[in-house]
Design a protein around this motif. Structure first.
Motif, PDB file in Angstrom:
ATOM      1  N   ALA A  21       1.432  -1.327  -0.111  1.00 12.38           N
ATOM      2  CA  ALA A  21       0.685   0.006  -0.296  1.00 12.38           C
ATOM      3  C   ALA A  21       0.240   1.324   0.165  1.00 12.38           C
ATOM      4  CB  ALA A  21      -1.310   0.096   1.086  1.00 12.38           C
ATOM      5  N   SER A  22       1.706   1.493   0.854  1.00 15.73           N
ATOM      6  CA  SER A  22       2.698   2.194   0.456  1.00 15.73           C
ATOM      7  C   SER A  22       4.121   2.250  -0.767  1.00 15.73           C
ATOM      8  CB  SER A  22       4.294   1.724   2.435  1.00 15.73           C
ATOM      9  OG  SER A  22       3.390   2.169   3.010  1.00 15.73           O
ATOM     10  N   ILE A  23       4.013   1.691  -1.069  1.00 19.80           N
ATOM     11  CA  ILE A  23       4.613   1.455  -2.634  1.00 19.80           C
ATOM     12  C   ILE A  23       3.520   2.543  -3.372  1.00 19.80           C
ATOM     13  CG2 ILE A  23       5.520   0.329  -4.394  1.00 19.80           C
ATOM     14  CD1 ILE A  23       6.730  -1.263  -2.226  1.00 19.80           C
ATOM     15  N   LYS A  24       2.578   2.179  -3.498  1.00 18.16           N
ATOM     16  CA  LYS A  24       1.335   2.734  -4.316  1.00 18.16           C
ATOM     17  C   LYS A  24       1.468   3.660  -4.227  1.00 18.16           C
ATOM     18  CE  LYS A  24      -1.198  -1.521  -5.330  1.00 18.16           C
ATOM     19  NZ  LYS A  24      -2.622  -2.466  -4.756  1.00 18.16           N
ATOM     20  N   LYS A  25       1.591   4.606  -3.193  1.00 14.00           N
ATOM     21  CA  LYS A  25       1.559   6.079  -2.669  1.00 14.00           C
ATOM     22  C   LYS A  25       3.124   7.105  -2.804  1.00 14.00           C
ATOM     23  CE  LYS A  25      -2.557   5.481  -0.283  1.00 14.00           C
ATOM     24  NZ  LYS A  25      -3.546   5.972  -0.927  1.00 14.00           N
ATOM     25  N   ILE A  26       4.118   5.884  -4.223  1.00 16.98           N
ATOM     26  CA  ILE A  26       5.006   6.566  -4.496  1.00 16.98           C
ATOM     27  C   ILE A  26       4.585   7.177  -5.597  1.00 16.98           C
ATOM     28  CG2 ILE A  26       7.286   6.331  -5.630  1.00 16.98           C
ATOM     29  CD1 ILE A  26       7.638   3.656  -3.692  1.00 16.98           C
ATOM     30  N   GLN A  27       5.343   8.767  -5.359  1.00 18.65           N
ATOM     31  CA  GLN A  27       5.338   9.917  -6.583  1.00 18.65           C
ATOM     32  C   GLN A  27       6.805   9.411  -7.554  1.00 18.65           C
ATOM     33  OE1 GLN A  27       2.506  11.491  -7.489  1.00 18.65           O
ATOM     34  NE2 GLN A  27       0.968   9.981  -6.535  1.00 18.65           N
ATOM     35  N   HIS A  28       7.174  10.110  -6.798  1.00 22.37           N
ATOM     36  CA  HIS A  28       9.215   9.862  -7.354  1.00 22.37           C
ATOM     37  C   HIS A  28       9.644   9.035  -6.452  1.00 22.37           C
ATOM     38  CE1 HIS A  28      12.720  12.079  -7.819  1.00 22.37           C
ATOM     39  NE2 HIS A  28      11.716  12.631  -8.578  1.00 22.37           N
ATOM     40  N   ARG A  29      10.528   8.609  -7.604  1.00 21.42           N
ATOM     41  CA  ARG A  29      11.977   7.382  -6.567  1.00 21.42           C
ATOM     42  C   ARG A  29      12.559   7.761  -5.538  1.00 21.42           C
ATOM     43  NH1 ARG A  29      16.453   8.135 -11.185  1.00 21.42           N
ATOM     44  NH2 ARG A  29      17.556  10.801 -10.695  1.00 21.42           N
ATOM     45  N   SER A  30      12.538   9.240  -4.773  1.00 18.31           N
ATOM     46  CA  SER A  30      13.002   9.869  -3.842  1.00 18.31           C
ATOM     47  C   SER A  30      12.242   9.330  -2.536  1.00 18.31           C
ATOM     48  CB  SER A  30      13.002  11.252  -3.450  1.00 18.31           C
ATOM     49  OG  SER A  30      11.794  12.092  -3.750  1.00 18.31           O
ATOM     50  N   GLN A  31      10.590   9.060  -3.196  1.00 18.39           N
ATOM     51  CA  GLN A  31      10.879   8.487  -2.143  1.00 18.39           C
ATOM     52  C   GLN A  31      10.824   6.870  -1.788  1.00 18.39           C
ATOM     53  OE1 GLN A  31       6.813   9.681  -3.176  1.00 18.39           O
ATOM     54  NE2 GLN A  31       6.847  11.607  -3.241  1.00 18.39           N
ATOM     55  N   THR A  32      11.299   6.282  -1.893  1.00 14.48           N
ATOM     56  CA  THR A  32      11.086   4.554  -2.364  1.00 14.48           C
ATOM     57  C   THR A  32      11.880   3.881  -1.383  1.00 14.48           C
ATOM     58  OG1 THR A  32      11.394   4.853  -4.948  1.00 14.48           O
ATOM     59  CG2 THR A  32      11.785   2.237  -3.444  1.00 14.48           C
ATOM     60  N   MET A  33      12.677   4.516  -1.036  1.00 13.06           N
ATOM     61  CA  MET A  33      13.387   4.139   0.315  1.00 13.06           C
ATOM     62  C   MET A  33      12.328   4.057   1.282  1.00 13.06           C
ATOM     63  SD  MET A  33      17.406   5.049   0.698  1.00 13.06           S
ATOM     64  CE  MET A  33      18.033   4.382   1.855  1.00 13.06           C
ATOM     65  N   PHE A  34      11.925   5.424   1.589  1.00 14.25           N
ATOM     66  CA  PHE A  34      11.076   5.583   3.125  1.00 14.25           C
ATOM     67  C   PHE A  34      10.033   4.524   2.693  1.00 14.25           C
ATOM     68  CE2 PHE A  34       7.185   7.875   5.187  1.00 14.25           C
ATOM     69  CZ  PHE A  34       8.386   7.810   6.317  1.00 14.25           C
ATOM     70  N   ALA A  35       9.578   4.641   1.743  1.00 14.82           N
ATOM     71  CA  ALA A  35       8.547   3.923   1.232  1.00 14.82           C
ATOM     72  C   ALA A  35       8.514   1.894   1.543  1.00 14.82           C
ATOM     73  CB  ALA A  35       7.456   3.627   0.459  1.00 14.82           C
ATOM     74  N   LEU A  36       9.243   1.303   1.711  1.00 15.07           N
ATOM     75  CA  LEU A  36      10.053   0.189   1.843  1.00 15.07           C
ATOM     76  C   LEU A  36       9.963  -0.403   3.091  1.00 15.07           C
ATOM     77  CD1 LEU A  36      12.611   0.305  -0.896  1.00 15.07           C
ATOM     78  CD2 LEU A  36      10.427  -1.386  -0.817  1.00 15.07           C
ATOM     79  N   ILE A  37      10.190   0.590   3.769  1.00 18.24           N
ATOM     80  CA  ILE A  37      10.324   0.630   5.088  1.00 18.24           C
ATOM     81  C   ILE A  37       9.469  -0.799   5.982  1.00 18.24           C
ATOM     82  CG2 ILE A  37      10.134   1.253   7.792  1.00 18.24           C
ATOM     83  CD1 ILE A  37      11.055   4.089   7.421  1.00 18.24           C
ATOM     84  N   PRO A  38       8.262  -1.162   5.387  1.00 19.66           N
ATOM     85  CA  PRO A  38       7.368  -1.583   6.347  1.00 19.66           C
ATOM     86  C   PRO A  38       8.128  -2.988   5.169  1.00 19.66           C
ATOM     87  CG  PRO A  38       6.076   0.169   5.419  1.00 19.66           C
ATOM     88  CD  PRO A  38       8.162   0.794   4.951  1.00 19.66           C
ATOM     89  N   PHE A  39       8.139  -3.110   3.878  1.00 18.06           N
ATOM     90  CA  PHE A  39       9.042  -4.327   4.180  1.00 18.06           C
ATOM     91  C   PHE A  39      10.076  -5.224   3.992  1.00 18.06           C
ATOM     92  CE2 PHE A  39       6.898  -3.631  -0.493  1.00 18.06           C
ATOM     93  CZ  PHE A  39       6.165  -4.975   0.037  1.00 18.06           C
ATOM     94  N   ILE A  40      10.728  -4.015   5.021  1.00 21.17           N
ATOM     95  CA  ILE A  40      11.858  -4.313   5.564  1.00 21.17           C
ATOM     96  C   ILE A  40      11.628  -5.477   6.796  1.00 21.17           C
ATOM     97  CG2 ILE A  40      14.422  -3.712   6.267  1.00 21.17           C
ATOM     98  CD1 ILE A  40      14.453  -1.781   4.430  1.00 21.17           C
TER      99      ILE A  40
END
Length: 227
Positions: A21-40
């Motif tokens: 759900a977080s990754i689907k909210k990504i608007q720019h690649r700079s947001q990727t690391m933050f959105a991946l936190i739940p996956f880690i």
């Protein structure tokens, strides 16, 4: 997680869903690391679930040492760098970026020190009072200082972000750390990571906030162009 294999695997599944759900909210690649936190966090919880299975089971005991190191690599080496770096990439304001870079530098120092400890000192895991305890023979002289810098690297970055409600993440992780220290001090590595992983739901909420803010800027820009 710290209470059972079932709870760890369940947390891992929930966090994976939050991660998608977080990754689907990504608007720019700079947001990727933050959105991946739940996956880690999901990977971390799955690994501890297997650790729960390997410790008491002789057929799985060969996995115990590898999983223990894998879990601690995420907890002690990846997180101190990932968290401040992820928030730095989201930062737009120059002054705040400088502060975030300092926090990233602190995280790198903590990560390097804990990498050294993982490579040079004895480590093992065991089930104790319905928790997994990570026994780490790190130098006592640096334990307090290392813990302080770890907290600085993982908790302070959200408080210096320009993003609205990013401070939610910092407050909730800080509260979880305090609760864990008071009630589960002997199992800090395991229990705090569990609470912090549940709190990663705030990552989804913050990603939603970023998306809304981005859309508002687009609509405002279009309105100004039409006028």
């Amino acid at each position: 997680m710290c209470f059972s294999a079932t709870a760890s695997f369940s947390a891992g599944i929930i966090l994976s869903v939050i991660g998608v759900a977080s990754i689907k909210k990504i608007q720019h690649r700079s947001q990727t690391m933050f959105a991946l936190i739940p996956f880690i966090f999901a990977i971390q919880q799955f690994s501890e679930g297997f650790l729960w299975l390997s410790i008491p089971n002789e057929k799985w005991s060969y996995m115990q040492n590898s999983i223990t190191y894998f879990y601690l690599i995420i907890a002690q080496i990846i997180w101190p760098v990932w968290v401040p770096a992820a928030i730095l990439l989201l930062e737009k304001e120059k002054a705040r970026k400088t502060t975030q870079r300092i926090l990233v530098a602190v995280g790198i120092l903590v990560s390097l020190y804990l990498t050294y400890c993982l490579l040079h000192f004895n480590i093992r895991s065991e089930i104790d009072c319905y928790h997994i305890a990570y026994i780490q023979a790190y130098p006592e002289a640096f334990r307090v200082m290392g813990g302080l810098f770890y907290i600085i690297a993982t908790i302070l970055p959200p408080f210096f972000s320009h993003i609205r409600r990013m401070w939610w993440l910092g407050v909730m992780v800080l509260i979880s750390y305090i609760v864990t220290t008071v009630f589960y001090e002997s199992y800090l590595v395991s229990v705090w990571c569990f609470f912090a992983s549940i709190i990663s739901l705030s990552v989804y909420l913050i990603m939603s906030e970023i998306r809304i803010s981005h859309l508002e800027k687009i609509y405002l820009k279009r309105a100004m162009e039409q006028n």
